[in-house]
Design an enzyme around this catalytic site. Structure first.
Site, PDB file in Angstrom:
ATOM      1  N   GLY A   1       0.828  -1.204   0.000  1.00  0.00           N
ATOM      2  CA  GLY A   1       0.000   0.000   0.000  1.00  0.00           C
ATOM      3  C   GLY A   1       0.857   1.246   0.000  1.00  0.00           C
ATOM      4  N   PRO A   2       0.218   2.399  -0.136  1.00  0.00           N
ATOM      5  CG  PRO A   2      -1.321   3.926  -0.925  1.00  0.00           C
ATOM      6  CD  PRO A   2      -1.223   2.581  -0.305  1.00  0.00           C
ATOM      7  N   PRO A   3       2.651   4.844   1.156  1.00  0.00           N
ATOM      8  CG  PRO A   3       4.554   5.996   0.482  1.00  0.00           C
ATOM      9  CD  PRO A   3       3.223   5.533  -0.015  1.00  0.00           C
TER      10      PRO A   3
ATOM     11  N   GLY B   1       0.054   2.696   7.665  1.00  0.00           N
ATOM     12  CA  GLY B   1       0.067   1.904   8.893  1.00  0.00           C
ATOM     13  C   GLY B   1       0.534   0.477   8.730  1.00  0.00           C
ATOM     14  CE  LYS B   2       3.437  -0.225   3.392  1.00  0.00           C
ATOM     15  NZ  LYS B   2       3.028   1.189   3.301  1.00  0.00           N
ATOM     16  CB  THR B   3       5.813  -0.310   9.882  1.00  0.00           C
ATOM     17  OG1 THR B   3       6.379  -0.252   8.575  1.00  0.00           O
ATOM     18  CG2 THR B   3       6.872  -0.750  10.871  1.00  0.00           C
TER      19      THR B   3
ATOM     20  CB  SER C   1      -8.239   4.049 -16.065  1.00  0.00           C
ATOM     21  OG  SER C   1      -7.486   5.119 -15.547  1.00  0.00           O
TER      22      SER C   1
ATOM     23  CE  LYS D   1      -8.753   5.254 -11.463  1.00  0.00           C
ATOM     24  NZ  LYS D   1      -8.855   4.428 -12.678  1.00  0.00           N
TER      25      LYS D   1
END
Length: 776
Positions: free
Chosen positions: A353-355, A358-360, A676, A719
């Site tokens: 996912g984007p920076p 909350g991944k870490t 797209s 989008k």
């Protein structure tokens, strides 16, 4: 009365199942897999029967014993390599009456059997006591048996079930156990079992005698110990080397405590022997000491007791993170399977996912929920294989790889190990670190991972590996194949508001010394912070802006002697200055040749205007706005699609020979690419050529083909949020993206109208207007 049943048959190799037990079976063979599938489609019942010869791959009726047990499947877990692990509750003995079919799976007629001779109370008590005494004596010799299992065995009250429980736990061959299973008369069964237990006790006694003889031959080790003690005393008297000798003995004591095979202990003992013969001041001595210290600091025997309470894990994830419901649910599912399979499910999670999403921090919460130590390895910028596997200890300044160093830091052999920024690894002439990770992340290989520095196999099978990345495009396919990807799509504006109020503002108040001060930040001001001072999918920059705001307030408290502060949208501008970002709102009126498209960016969704002008000319096509190759090809496809529909649009057949078309996408300094925008460009071209305006309250996204078909796209959630923020409430989407509507937050979905389309004709009917204002 005995009951006949028809049910799928599962042949067992090398094991015998007894009634009233819970058994775990790995289903490998194709026919067995199909038997399991047939059972799951019907009553979840199987007939478990042992093979006479374990080497037979496709057993027939003569290859199977006639007596087995019926069982009900409770759990099925898919393992790597097409293996299914099932947990069954066995029910009754049953006799194989007829094997109906062997393809595509085994199907059989079986007759369930009841125990015979169970009504004599005194005889039952006598048999139970005899079994207890015999089994207690057997257990005193069979040290490999687990005491908890023994307690469960003695809980059985009926003599038949007691005998079955003991037979299932005897360490004897399966043919002997099959004899016990085939005895329906309880008293005959107990008598045969008592004979079998007595024979096993005799075998175990002989094994113990052999073991005692081996121990008597270990005097050489004692002699070596005394000689070393004498050598230590001599060295102390001659050279004053007592400290060094104590250090060497400490090394040897630690080596003996390691959970290692004897051959590897001998290797380390040789290294200590080499060190003993070296001068303490030599360079080789320092190399050997560093090596031994590194090896002995590894957690060979250390592990934390894992917590398996999924509800506690859910509470911790909810406490630490707002939103991301699908991600949290998938992580809980992974932990549930990880618990049920004792960490052998084999899948590695990769959060993409984007920076700032909350991944870490999610992984840190997972470690806390499991009661495991947490350690992080940053892979960003790594381009040397030795960073993963380490260097040979003979090299100057050699050191172990990051995996081994992380385990030393974790101080346990079962930590949660995070591979951060997996997509930012490189490769050069020194090797490919991603190739080295293939072994680490493969559950079939990592039980004996060898680091070049320590040169000993270390078991990584108990480590819970989790990776993070911002994109999948730069991760090698073999490495990606070993992982299960969970995508984080970013936060909505409402989610960012809640995160700011619950987590970011309290954290920054504490960090800037404003805890307890009378500071009020209105929701409208937070909305402005989100929309006009940050542009991101996560909340990292939002936290920075909140910190910058609070630092301004802290300064005002000291310089202006203020006791309170209230932040509104007006005062926010005074503290942080003019707006950094702005977003395009819906056009005031419908225009010819102007269509609002939708785009996905790393900072979330955004709207994208496409403008088309037509002029008398020679049929040239101009594309401007810093468009990428894919978007240029999409524009040419859109023009060809409109040309093919010239009659339906009431255009002249040769209009393209005398008309120049100029397609422009504003914000020319920003690179744009992707397929797209296909229907957006096609609609703008059709509007410009027919001189019919396009509705200003509609936005669209979708890839177009030469035939005018509309293909699915990605990032529909982001989008749609961009269209909502711009004041647009109608969105034209590909019909193939219908299911993605469920990912959009309910409060926004209720206000939006989605128009799924399959062809460009449906798009034009939805958005094109007559000159007088009606729709086409």
């Amino acid at each position: 009365m005995n009951i006949k049943k028809i049910m799928p048959l599962l042949p067992l190799r090398g094991m015998v199942a007894f009634p009233g037990m819970s058994v775990s079976i790995d289903v490998v063979r194709d026919k067995s897999q199909r038997s399991l599938e047939a059972a799951m489609e019907e009553e979840k019942e199987l007939f478990l029967v042992a093979q006479r010869d374990v080497e037979v791959e496709h057993p027939k009726a003569n290859d199977l014993y006639l007596v087995g047990v019926t069982a009900r499947v409770q759990h099925v877990v898919k393992l790597p390599g097409g293996v299914s692990r099932i947990v069954c509750d066995t029910q009754k003995r049953a006799v194989l009456k007829e094997l109906l079919s062997t393809s595509p799976y085994y199907n059989a007629v079986v007759e369930e059997q009841n125990d015979i001779n169970t009504d004599q109370v005194l005889v039952n008590q006598a048999f139970v006591r005899a079994l207890q005494e015999a089994f207690e004596e057997y257990f005193s010799f069979a040290r490999r048996m687990i005491p908890e299992n023994i307690k469960d065995i003695f809980l059985a009250h009926e003599v038949g079930s007691f005998a079955d429980a003991i037979a299932a736990n005897l360490q004897c061959n399966y043919a002997a156990k099959q004899e016990i299973l085939e005895l329906f008369d309880v008293y005959q069964r107990v008598e045969r079992l008592l004979v079998l237990i007595r024979n096993e006790i005799q075998v175990l006694k002989i094994e113990k005698q052999i073991s005692d003889r081996v121990k008597q031959k270990m005097d050489d080790n004692q002699r070596e110990y005394y000689l070393r003690e004498e050598l230590r005393i001599i060295e102390q008297e001659l050279y004053g080397k007592d400290g060094e000798a104590d250090e060497l003995e400490a090394y040897r004591a630690k080596i003996k405590e390691l959970d290692l095979a004897d051959e590897y202990k001998e290797k380390l003992e040789k290294e200590v022997g080499r060190l003993e013969k070296m001068q303490p001041s030599s360079a080789d001595s320092a190399v050997l000491r560093n090596y031994l210290d590194t090896v002995l600091e590894l957690p060979w025997n250390e592990k934390t007791e894992e917590n398996t309470d999924i509800n506690r894990a859910r509470e911790i994830l909810e406490r630490d993170h707002y939103g991301l419901e699908q991600v949290k649910e998938r992580i809980l599912e992974h932990l549930a399977v990880h618990t049920l399979t004792n960490g052998k499910q084999g899948s590695i999670i990769c959060l993409v996912g984007p920076p700032g999403t909350g991944k870490t921090s999610i992984i840190r919460s997972v470690a806390e929920a499991l009661n495991r130590n947490y350690v992080r390895i940053s892979l960003g910028g790594i381009h040397d294989e030795a960073d993963i596997r380490g260097h040979r200890k003979t090299y100057i300044a050699a050191m172990p790889g990051r995996i081994i160093s992380a385990l030393t830091q974790a101080k346990s052999k079962n930590p949660v190990l995070l591979f951060d920024e997996l997509d930012k690894m490189g490769a050069d002439f020194k090797g490919d670190p991603s190739a080295a990770l293939l072994e680490v992340l493969d559950a079939e290989q990592n039980h004996a991972f060898r680091d070049h520095y320590i040169e000993l196999p270390f078991d990584l099978s108990e480590v819970l590996f989790i990776a993070t990345a911002n994109t999948l495009s730069t991760i090698p396919a073999p490495l990606l194949d070993r992982m299960e990807v969970i995508e984080l799509s970013g936060y909505t504006e409402q989610e960012k508001l809640e995160i700011a109020k619950r987590y970011l503002i309290p954290k920054q108040l504490e960090k800037n010394g404003l805890r307890g001060k009378r500071i009020t930040i209105e929701d409208a001001a937070i909305h402005d912070l989100i929309n006009y001072y940050t542009r991101e999918s996560g909340v990292r920059n939002l936290e920075r802006e909140i910190g910058r705001l609070l630092r301004k307030i802290a300064k005002a408290f000291l310089t202006e002697n203020r006791r309170s502060a209230k932040v509104t949208p007006k005062t926010l501008v005074r503290y942080l200055g003019k707006h950094k970002y702005n977003f395009s709102m819906m056009n005031v009126k419908s225009e010819i040749g102007t269509v609002r498209g939708l785009a996905w960016t790393s900072a979330g969704g955004d709207t994208l205007s496409v403008e088309v002008n037509t002029m008398p000319g020679t049929g040239k096509v101009e594309l401007t706005g810093k468009l990428g190759d894919v978007m240029k090809e999409s524009a040419l496809t859109a023009i060809s699609c409109i040309r093919a529909r010239s009659k339906g649009l009431k255009l002249k057949d040769d209009f393209y020979k005398h008309t120049d078309i100029h397609i422009h996408v504003p914000e020319g300094a920003v690179p744009k690419d992707g397929p797209s925008a296909g229907i957006t460009i096609a609609t703008a071209v059709a509007s410009a050529l027919t001189q019919q305006p396009v509705r200003n309250d509609v936005a669209m996204t979708g890839e177009i083909t030469l035939r005018g078909n509309v293909l699915p796209i990605g990032g529909l959630k982001e989008k749609t949020l961009a269209a909502y923020r711009a004041g647009i409430r109608t969105v034209v989407i590909p019909d193939g993206n219908r299911n993605d509507i469920d990912d959009i937050p309910e409060n926004i979905k209720e206000e939006m109208q989605f128009v799924p389309v399959k062809t460009i004709d449906s798009v034009l009917k939805t958005v094109m207007l007559h000159e007088r204002g009606g729709r086409v």
